[in-house]
Motif scaffolding. Structure first.
Motif, PDB file in Angstrom:
ATOM      1  N   ASP A  79       6.238 -47.357  34.120  1.00  0.00           N
ATOM      2  CA  ASP A  79       6.119 -47.549  32.639  1.00  0.00           C
ATOM      3  C   ASP A  79       7.535 -48.210  32.185  1.00  0.00           C
ATOM      4  N   GLU A  80       8.550 -47.283  32.647  1.00  0.00           N
ATOM      5  CA  GLU A  80       9.807 -47.881  32.318  1.00  0.00           C
ATOM      6  C   GLU A  80      10.428 -49.208  32.809  1.00  0.00           C
ATOM      7  N   LEU A  81       9.978 -49.301  34.257  1.00  0.00           N
ATOM      8  CA  LEU A  81      10.343 -50.654  34.921  1.00  0.00           C
ATOM      9  C   LEU A  81       9.644 -51.859  34.194  1.00  0.00           C
ATOM     10  N   ASP A  82       8.324 -51.569  33.991  1.00  0.00           N
ATOM     11  CA  ASP A  82       7.437 -52.562  33.194  1.00  0.00           C
ATOM     12  C   ASP A  82       8.071 -52.937  31.778  1.00  0.00           C
ATOM     13  N   GLN A  83       8.473 -51.873  31.171  1.00  0.00           N
ATOM     14  CA  GLN A  83       9.174 -52.288  29.689  1.00  0.00           C
ATOM     15  C   GLN A  83      10.346 -52.927  29.795  1.00  0.00           C
ATOM     16  N   ARG A  84      11.359 -52.490  30.964  1.00  0.00           N
ATOM     17  CA  ARG A  84      12.525 -53.509  31.070  1.00  0.00           C
ATOM     18  C   ARG A  84      12.091 -54.772  31.478  1.00  0.00           C
ATOM     19  N   LEU A  85      11.250 -55.266  32.289  1.00  0.00           N
ATOM     20  CA  LEU A  85      10.944 -56.470  32.976  1.00  0.00           C
ATOM     21  C   LEU A  85      10.225 -57.122  31.555  1.00  0.00           C
ATOM     22  N   GLN A  86       9.461 -56.511  30.826  1.00  0.00           N
ATOM     23  CA  GLN A  86       8.723 -57.336  29.841  1.00  0.00           C
ATOM     24  C   GLN A  86      10.078 -57.706  28.635  1.00  0.00           C
ATOM     25  N   ALA A  87      10.788 -56.963  28.449  1.00  0.00           N
ATOM     26  CA  ALA A  87      11.892 -57.009  27.249  1.00  0.00           C
ATOM     27  C   ALA A  87      12.859 -58.320  28.072  1.00  0.00           C
ATOM     28  N   GLN A  88      13.050 -58.265  29.080  1.00  0.00           N
ATOM     29  CA  GLN A  88      13.996 -59.421  29.885  1.00  0.00           C
ATOM     30  C   GLN A  88      12.933 -60.698  29.662  1.00  0.00           C
ATOM     31  N   GLN A  89      11.708 -60.639  29.891  1.00  0.00           N
ATOM     32  CA  GLN A  89      10.833 -61.854  29.817  1.00  0.00           C
ATOM     33  C   GLN A  89      10.929 -62.365  28.439  1.00  0.00           C
ATOM     34  N   GLU A  90      10.645 -61.497  27.561  1.00  0.00           N
ATOM     35  CA  GLU A  90      10.474 -61.711  26.168  1.00  0.00           C
ATOM     36  C   GLU A  90      11.912 -62.346  25.546  1.00  0.00           C
ATOM     37  N   ALA A  91      12.876 -61.791  26.058  1.00  0.00           N
ATOM     38  CA  ALA A  91      14.291 -62.322  25.777  1.00  0.00           C
ATOM     39  C   ALA A  91      14.378 -63.798  26.349  1.00  0.00           C
ATOM     40  N   GLU A  92      13.997 -64.350  27.496  1.00  0.00           N
ATOM     41  CA  GLU A  92      14.112 -65.429  28.003  1.00  0.00           C
ATOM     42  C   GLU A  92      13.272 -66.450  27.113  1.00  0.00           C
ATOM     43  N   ILE A  93      12.040 -66.029  26.845  1.00  0.00           N
ATOM     44  CA  ILE A  93      11.411 -66.661  26.065  1.00  0.00           C
ATOM     45  C   ILE A  93      11.848 -67.143  24.816  1.00  0.00           C
ATOM     46  N   HIS A  95      14.723 -67.193  23.952  1.00  0.00           N
ATOM     47  CA  HIS A  95      15.915 -68.172  24.396  1.00  0.00           C
ATOM     48  C   HIS A  95      15.479 -69.613  24.404  1.00  0.00           C
ATOM     49  N   ILE A  96      14.597 -69.759  25.157  1.00  0.00           N
ATOM     50  CA  ILE A  96      14.026 -71.084  25.315  1.00  0.00           C
ATOM     51  C   ILE A  96      13.423 -71.661  24.196  1.00  0.00           C
ATOM     52  N   GLU A  97      12.840 -70.734  23.311  1.00  0.00           N
ATOM     53  CA  GLU A  97      12.184 -71.184  21.925  1.00  0.00           C
ATOM     54  C   GLU A  97      13.327 -71.566  21.182  1.00  0.00           C
ATOM     55  N   GLU A  99      16.315 -72.812  21.975  1.00  0.00           N
ATOM     56  CA  GLU A  99      16.839 -74.143  22.700  1.00  0.00           C
ATOM     57  C   GLU A  99      16.097 -75.407  21.938  1.00  0.00           C
ATOM     58  N   ARG A 100      14.721 -75.061  22.212  1.00  0.00           N
ATOM     59  CA  ARG A 100      13.852 -76.103  21.736  1.00  0.00           C
ATOM     60  C   ARG A 100      13.888 -76.612  20.280  1.00  0.00           C
ATOM     61  N   MET A 101      14.055 -75.162  19.386  1.00  0.00           N
ATOM     62  CA  MET A 101      14.299 -75.435  18.083  1.00  0.00           C
ATOM     63  C   MET A 101      15.657 -76.023  17.713  1.00  0.00           C
ATOM     64  N   ALA A 102      16.589 -75.935  18.496  1.00  0.00           N
ATOM     65  CA  ALA A 102      18.032 -76.378  18.223  1.00  0.00           C
ATOM     66  C   ALA A 102      17.897 -78.205  18.634  1.00  0.00           C
ATOM     67  N   GLU A 103      17.043 -78.422  19.796  1.00  0.00           N
ATOM     68  CA  GLU A 103      16.943 -79.705  19.936  1.00  0.00           C
ATOM     69  C   GLU A 103      16.114 -80.695  18.973  1.00  0.00           C
ATOM     70  N   LEU A 104      15.013 -79.959  18.365  1.00  0.00           N
ATOM     71  CA  LEU A 104      14.336 -80.470  17.465  1.00  0.00           C
ATOM     72  C   LEU A 104      15.328 -80.782  16.236  1.00  0.00           C
ATOM     73  N   VAL A 105      16.085 -79.971  15.872  1.00  0.00           N
ATOM     74  CA  VAL A 105      16.978 -80.041  14.771  1.00  0.00           C
ATOM     75  C   VAL A 105      17.953 -81.115  14.782  1.00  0.00           C
ATOM     76  N   LEU A 106      18.547 -81.491  16.112  1.00  0.00           N
ATOM     77  CA  LEU A 106      19.361 -82.344  16.565  1.00  0.00           C
ATOM     78  C   LEU A 106      18.701 -83.611  16.498  1.00  0.00           C
ATOM     79  N   ALA A 107      17.528 -83.668  16.983  1.00  0.00           N
ATOM     80  CA  ALA A 107      16.588 -84.933  17.082  1.00  0.00           C
ATOM     81  C   ALA A 107      16.385 -85.554  15.725  1.00  0.00           C
TER      82      ALA A 107
END
Length: 109
Positions: A79-93, A95-97, A99-107
């Motif tokens: 469970d601890e490992l799953d929570q850590r991996l899920q938190a990492q994945q959510e942080a990556e998502i 970050h990607i979102e 970046e997309r918002m920043a690109e939209l604002v610039l565009a």
């Protein structure tokens, strides 16, 4: 999102793997089965398929004091490992979102 941990509810369909491919679901099921068998068999001999001598009170105690806690500790660590991996994945998502918002604002500028 990450695959639910062993203690999370099992979903009928998962985009990550089939339930029978998740060894930790099997471990959780094994724990529940052992606990139920020990509850129902208390005071009765517990036969095994590979030996004539059934488990008695001493073996029940060892299962309850050593084996079941070891399985529970394993599942807690998973469970601890799953929570850590899920938190990492959510942080990556996130970050990607961002970046997309920043690109939209610039565009739009």
């Amino acid at each position: 999102m990450a695959m639910p941990s062993a203690s999370a509810p099992v979903f009928a369909r998962s985009p990550f793997c089939r339930p029978e491919e998740d060894p930790f679901l099997l471990l959780e099921s094994t724990l529940r089965s052992m606990e139920e068998i020990l509850r129902r068999s208390r005071g009765l001999p517990l036969r095994r398929t590979w030996i004539e001598q059934p488990y008695g009170e001493e073996e029940f105690t060892l299962l309850e004091e050593e084996v079941i806690p070891a399985i529970q500790q394993c599942l807690a660590r998973v469970d601890e490992l799953d929570q850590r991996l899920q938190a990492q994945q959510e942080a990556e998502i996130a970050h990607i979102e961002a970046e997309r918002m920043a690109e939209l604002v610039l565009a739009q500028a």
